[in-house]
Design a protein around this motif. Structure first.
Motif, mmCIF file in Angstrom:
data_model
loop_
_atom_site.group_PDB
_atom_site.id
_atom_site.type_symbol
_atom_site.label_atom_id
_atom_site.label_comp_id
_atom_site.label_asym_id
_atom_site.label_seq_id
_atom_site.Cartn_x
_atom_site.Cartn_y
_atom_site.Cartn_z
ATOM 1 N N PRO A 106 58.887 -33.080 8.831
ATOM 2 C CA PRO A 106 58.793 -33.483 7.426
ATOM 3 C C PRO A 106 60.033 -34.240 6.944
ATOM 4 C CG PRO A 106 58.030 -31.225 7.694
ATOM 5 C CD PRO A 106 58.653 -31.619 8.988
ATOM 6 N N ALA A 107 61.206 -33.883 7.487
ATOM 7 C CA ALA A 107 62.429 -34.588 7.111
ATOM 8 C C ALA A 107 62.412 -36.015 7.651
ATOM 9 C CB ALA A 107 63.643 -33.836 7.618
ATOM 10 N N TRP A 108 61.912 -36.196 8.879
ATOM 11 C CA TRP A 108 61.815 -37.557 9.410
ATOM 12 C C TRP A 108 60.869 -38.404 8.572
ATOM 13 C CZ3 TRP A 108 65.712 -39.129 11.453
ATOM 14 C CH2 TRP A 108 66.348 -38.593 12.561
ATOM 15 N N THR A 109 59.788 -37.831 8.138
ATOM 16 C CA THR A 109 58.853 -38.577 7.284
ATOM 17 C C THR A 109 59.554 -39.044 6.013
ATOM 18 O OG1 THR A 109 57.005 -37.245 8.153
ATOM 19 C CG2 THR A 109 56.639 -38.461 6.095
ATOM 20 N N SER A 110 60.356 -38.166 5.421
ATOM 21 C CA SER A 110 61.081 -38.507 4.203
ATOM 22 C C SER A 110 62.172 -39.540 4.471
ATOM 23 C CB SER A 110 61.691 -37.240 3.594
ATOM 24 O OG SER A 110 62.483 -37.544 2.467
ATOM 25 N N LEU A 111 62.919 -39.374 5.552
ATOM 26 C CA LEU A 111 63.993 -40.306 5.887
ATOM 27 C C LEU A 111 63.441 -41.694 6.205
ATOM 28 C CD1 LEU A 111 66.122 -37.879 8.048
ATOM 29 C CD2 LEU A 111 66.930 -39.036 5.977
ATOM 30 N N ARG A 112 62.321 -41.720 6.904
ATOM 31 C CA ARG A 112 61.708 -43.014 7.227
ATOM 32 C C ARG A 112 61.283 -43.738 5.952
ATOM 33 N NH1 ARG A 112 56.148 -43.822 10.784
ATOM 34 N NH2 ARG A 112 56.253 -46.107 10.962
ATOM 35 N N ALA A 113 60.693 -43.012 5.016
ATOM 36 C CA ALA A 113 60.273 -43.629 3.754
ATOM 37 C C ALA A 113 61.477 -44.152 2.978
ATOM 38 C CB ALA A 113 59.498 -42.617 2.915
ATOM 39 N N ALA A 114 62.585 -43.408 2.999
ATOM 40 C CA ALA A 114 63.787 -43.842 2.293
ATOM 41 C C ALA A 114 64.365 -45.108 2.908
ATOM 42 C CB ALA A 114 64.829 -42.724 2.310
ATOM 43 N N VAL A 115 64.379 -45.185 4.222
ATOM 44 C CA VAL A 115 64.894 -46.369 4.915
ATOM 45 C C VAL A 115 64.020 -47.584 4.626
ATOM 46 C CG1 VAL A 115 65.165 -47.393 7.214
ATOM 47 C CG2 VAL A 115 66.137 -45.145 6.714
ATOM 48 N N GLN A 116 62.720 -47.398 4.622
ATOM 49 C CA GLN A 116 61.820 -48.519 4.332
ATOM 50 C C GLN A 116 61.994 -49.007 2.896
ATOM 51 O OE1 GLN A 116 58.083 -46.681 5.427
ATOM 52 N NE2 GLN A 116 58.169 -47.479 7.511
ATOM 53 N N GLU A 117 62.138 -48.083 1.966
ATOM 54 C CA GLU A 117 62.338 -48.462 0.566
ATOM 55 C C GLU A 117 63.655 -49.223 0.388
ATOM 56 O OE1 GLU A 117 62.682 -46.413 -3.890
ATOM 57 O OE2 GLU A 117 62.462 -45.158 -2.095
ATOM 58 N N ALA A 118 64.728 -48.727 1.007
ATOM 59 C CA ALA A 118 66.022 -49.403 0.901
ATOM 60 C C ALA A 118 65.971 -50.785 1.543
ATOM 61 C CB ALA A 118 67.110 -48.545 1.561
ATOM 62 N N SER A 119 65.259 -50.910 2.647
ATOM 63 C CA SER A 119 65.166 -52.200 3.340
ATOM 64 C C SER A 119 64.426 -53.237 2.507
ATOM 65 C CB SER A 119 64.476 -52.013 4.692
ATOM 66 O OG SER A 119 65.219 -51.145 5.531
ATOM 67 N N ARG A 120 63.504 -52.788 1.695
ATOM 68 C CA ARG A 120 62.777 -53.724 0.823
ATOM 69 C C ARG A 120 63.612 -54.169 -0.377
ATOM 70 N NH1 ARG A 120 58.318 -50.152 2.135
ATOM 71 N NH2 ARG A 120 58.760 -48.904 0.264
ATOM 72 N N SER A 121 64.738 -53.482 -0.609
ATOM 73 C CA SER A 121 65.510 -53.742 -1.827
ATOM 74 C C SER A 121 66.617 -54.769 -1.637
ATOM 75 C CB SER A 121 66.121 -52.437 -2.348
ATOM 76 O OG SER A 121 67.152 -51.980 -1.485
ATOM 77 N N VAL A 122 66.887 -55.193 -0.385
ATOM 78 C CA VAL A 122 67.988 -56.130 -0.146
ATOM 79 C C VAL A 122 67.517 -57.256 0.775
ATOM 80 C CG1 VAL A 122 69.755 -54.356 -0.427
ATOM 81 C CG2 VAL A 122 68.850 -54.814 1.848
ATOM 82 N N THR A 123 68.281 -58.345 0.771
ATOM 83 C CA THR A 123 68.042 -59.458 1.683
ATOM 84 C C THR A 123 69.375 -59.960 2.219
ATOM 85 O OG1 THR A 123 68.135 -61.137 -0.058
ATOM 86 C CG2 THR A 123 65.962 -60.216 0.460
ATOM 87 N N TYR A 124 69.302 -60.672 3.317
ATOM 88 C CA TYR A 124 70.479 -61.370 3.842
ATOM 89 C C TYR A 124 70.026 -62.717 4.382
ATOM 90 C CZ TYR A 124 68.929 -59.491 8.429
ATOM 91 O OH TYR A 124 68.216 -59.148 9.549
ATOM 92 N N ALA A 125 70.981 -63.630 4.587
ATOM 93 C CA ALA A 125 70.655 -64.952 5.110
ATOM 94 C C ALA A 125 70.493 -64.878 6.620
ATOM 95 C CB ALA A 125 71.747 -65.941 4.742
ATOM 96 N N GLY A 126 69.350 -65.323 7.106
ATOM 97 C CA GLY A 126 69.093 -65.328 8.532
ATOM 98 C C GLY A 126 69.696 -66.536 9.222
ATOM 99 N N ALA A 127 69.339 -66.734 10.496
ATOM 100 C CA ALA A 127 69.915 -67.828 11.281
ATOM 101 C C ALA A 127 69.615 -69.189 10.681
ATOM 102 C CB ALA A 127 69.395 -67.751 12.714
#
Length: 556
Positions: free
Chosen positions: A251-272
């Motif tokens: 259950p903790a992995w399920t929660s941590l995975r959701a948190a990582v996905q949410e954080a990843s959707r909140s930022v961007t960086y310049a690619g190659a």
């Protein structure tokens, strides 16, 4: 010499004895000289020949990387770096002690200096072993110092250890990697830490003991959610490799995975190309056990999914058993052993993305395992051919891959092959850390790879780049075609992109005759590495020559 093709039943072994035929004779009677002594007998070439009339299996399209829908994580090609052992480029950042045989002065600046080389290997991501602060305790012994150098027992998850470098250097590394189109993954130790760990910026600490921590207390999950998302927002990393994932409940992995996905959707960086890119949010678990434990402790179930990816230890061991010898000594396994490795995927739920590697920082290097099994040394052709064959097999794997630093140049630990059974820890020669030797980076380190190592690296780079343009290799359904003692054949399909993997894991040459049904009546196969074309005969069959200890990727 070209061997004649013959139709045989599948799995038949053909031994052809060839004799030379003389030319014409001189006219008229000739004197009979004393016959010379007979020349020593030359063993006749031996060839393993089979005819394959149809595939032995059906197309596998259950797991995400075997489906037609493209999944970005399936195309990941990670380059793993053991930070303290890799490259020293900052005199102010040194551990000076550690497990294994390296200089123990590796640092973040050394990785940044090596990014162009890393990119040239054909990978598109890097994974760094932990770089968070492991503050030394008063009176700790040499073994604790060595453990600190690994980074796997952090005392502060929100600071970079100064013996690796600074926060600014970490930021520069991530930014420079992103400019080159390389994703960056940090190593997350979310089940244990070093003693009285520092609180998070919000004041949280994990509960219970330090190894493992207590996830029954909600503060523990909240703390590690903060760790996992902090570095995505702070440095814009692309996700996590997860150490000893079995210490964290599902259950903790399920929660941590959701948190990582949410954080990843909140930022961007310049690619190659300068265009904005969102962090992938990829998380890959290390559960160094069999497939049942990996399923239960990393993936979860279809009804209650946990993590999306885990390292494919079961298939890795079968690959090493077949082309070298595993750490326990098992070697010389038949090509059919590889098919049994794929069968372990049946234990995984439908969302699983196994990540295949040849080695890592806890395993003996593939080159040393070849030597341990008595199958060749760096001065023999077989040593290099076995590396090439292993990477060809990996190139046709549906799912993410990980290349351990140095494996792309056939790196081995000098004067090490046999298992050390004495005080291996003091000598730095234990099986679970001997592969942490110093990085050899062409153009960066004083040590430089030799000609054979450079050739292998170019071959690996070519294979990995082929994955970029052939989705059948990394995101294609797999149909097992044939396997026996020497030969292994799989077909990979992604729509119109179709590739045949043909492996010969033995030293003898082989010949494979394919009936049209095996390749959808294709009349031409094109070798993706050499460009050579194999054309069907008048009967529609295709005859492939497969050198000993080699693999071929043939597009049709």
């Amino acid at each position: 010499m070209t061997f004649p093709s013959m139709r045989l039943l599948p799995q038949a072994l053909l031994i052809l004895t060839l004799s030379a035929c003389g030319g014409g004779s001189a006219p008229g009677p000739q004197p009979s000289p004393t016959p010379p002594a007979p020349a020593p007998a030359v063993p006749a070439p031996v060839i393993h020949a089979v005819t394959v009339q149809k595939a032995s299996g059906s197309a596998e399209a259950r797991l995400p990387c075997n489906r037609v829908t493209l999944e970005p994580a399936c195309g990941l090609r990670l380059y793993q770096v053991m930070v303290e052992a890799f490259v020293d480029a900052d005199a102010a950042a040194n551990f000076g002690v550690g497990y294994g045989t390296s200089h123990h002065r590796g640092d973040l600046a050394g990785i940044t200096a090596s990014l162009d080389y890393i990119k040239s290997t054909g990978v598109n991501a890097i994974w760094l072993t932990p770089i968070f602060l492991s503050a030394p305790r008063t009176g700790q012994d040499i073994f604790a110092d060595r453990l600190d150098a690994t980074g796997y027992f952090a005392s502060d998850y929100f600071k970079i250890d100064p013996r690796f470098g600074t926060l600014d250097q970490a930021r520069q590394l991530v930014d420079e990697a992103h400019k080159r189109g390389l994703a960056v993954f940090f190593d997350g130790v979310f089940g244990h830490h070093k003693g009285d760990v520092a609180a998070s910026p919000s004041g949280l600490k994990p509960a219970g003991g330090n190894n493992p921590v207590d996830y029954s207390n909600p503060d523990t999950l909240a703390f590690y959610r903060e760790v996992a998302t902090y570095w995505i927002r702070e440095l814009k990393i692309d996700g996590w490799r997860l150490d000893q994932a079995y210490q964290v409940p599902m259950p903790a992995w399920t929660s941590l995975r959701a948190a990582v996905q949410e954080a990843s959707r909140s930022v961007t960086y310049a690619g190659a190309d300068g265009q904005p890119v969102r962090p992938l949010g990829y998380m890959v678990a290390e559960v160094w056990r069999g497939e049942s434990d990996i399923a239960q402790q990393a993936y979860g179930s279809n009804a209650s999914p946990g993590l999306g990816s885990a390292f494919d230890f079961p298939l890795r061991y079968r690959l090493v058993q077949t082309l070298a010898g595993e750490e326990s000594g098992l070697s010389g396994r038949p090509a059919a052993n590889l098919a049994s490795g794929f069968a372990t995927h049946l234990a995984y739920p439908d969302h699983a993305m196994p990540n295949l590697m040849l080695g890592n920082h806890d395993l003996v290097r593939f080159g040393d395992l070849i030597q341990r099994a008595g199958l060749g040394n760096p001065d023999s052709n077989g040593y290099w051919l076995r590396h090439k064959a292993a990477f060809t097999f990996m190139a046709a794997f549906s799912g993410p891959l990980t290349v351990y630093y140095g494996d792309e140049i056939g790196q081995e630990v000098p004067n090490f092959a046999a298992k050390v059974t004495g005080d291996c820890a003091s000598a730095g020669l234990c099986d679970d850390h001997v592969g942490r030797d110093a990085g050899v980076v062409d153009g960066v380190t004083t040590a430089a790879p030799g000609a054979r190592a450079r050739e292998l690296k170019d071959h690996v780079a070519a294979l990995l780049k082929l994955r970029d343009i052939n989705p059948a290799l990394y995101n294609g359904s797999r149909t097992h075609v044939f396997a026996d003692n020497a030969l292994y054949i799989d077909r990979k399909d992604h729509g119109a992109n179709r590739v045949l993997l043909v492996m010969n894991v033995k030293e003898m040459p082989a010949s494979v005759t394919l009936d049209p049904a095996v390749v959808s009546a294709a009349t031409v196969l094109t070798d993706l590495v050499t460009g050579e074309q194999v054309k069907a005969g008048a009967d529609g069959r295709l005859v492939l020559d497969v050198a000993g200890l080699s693999g071929r990727l043939l597009k049709f």
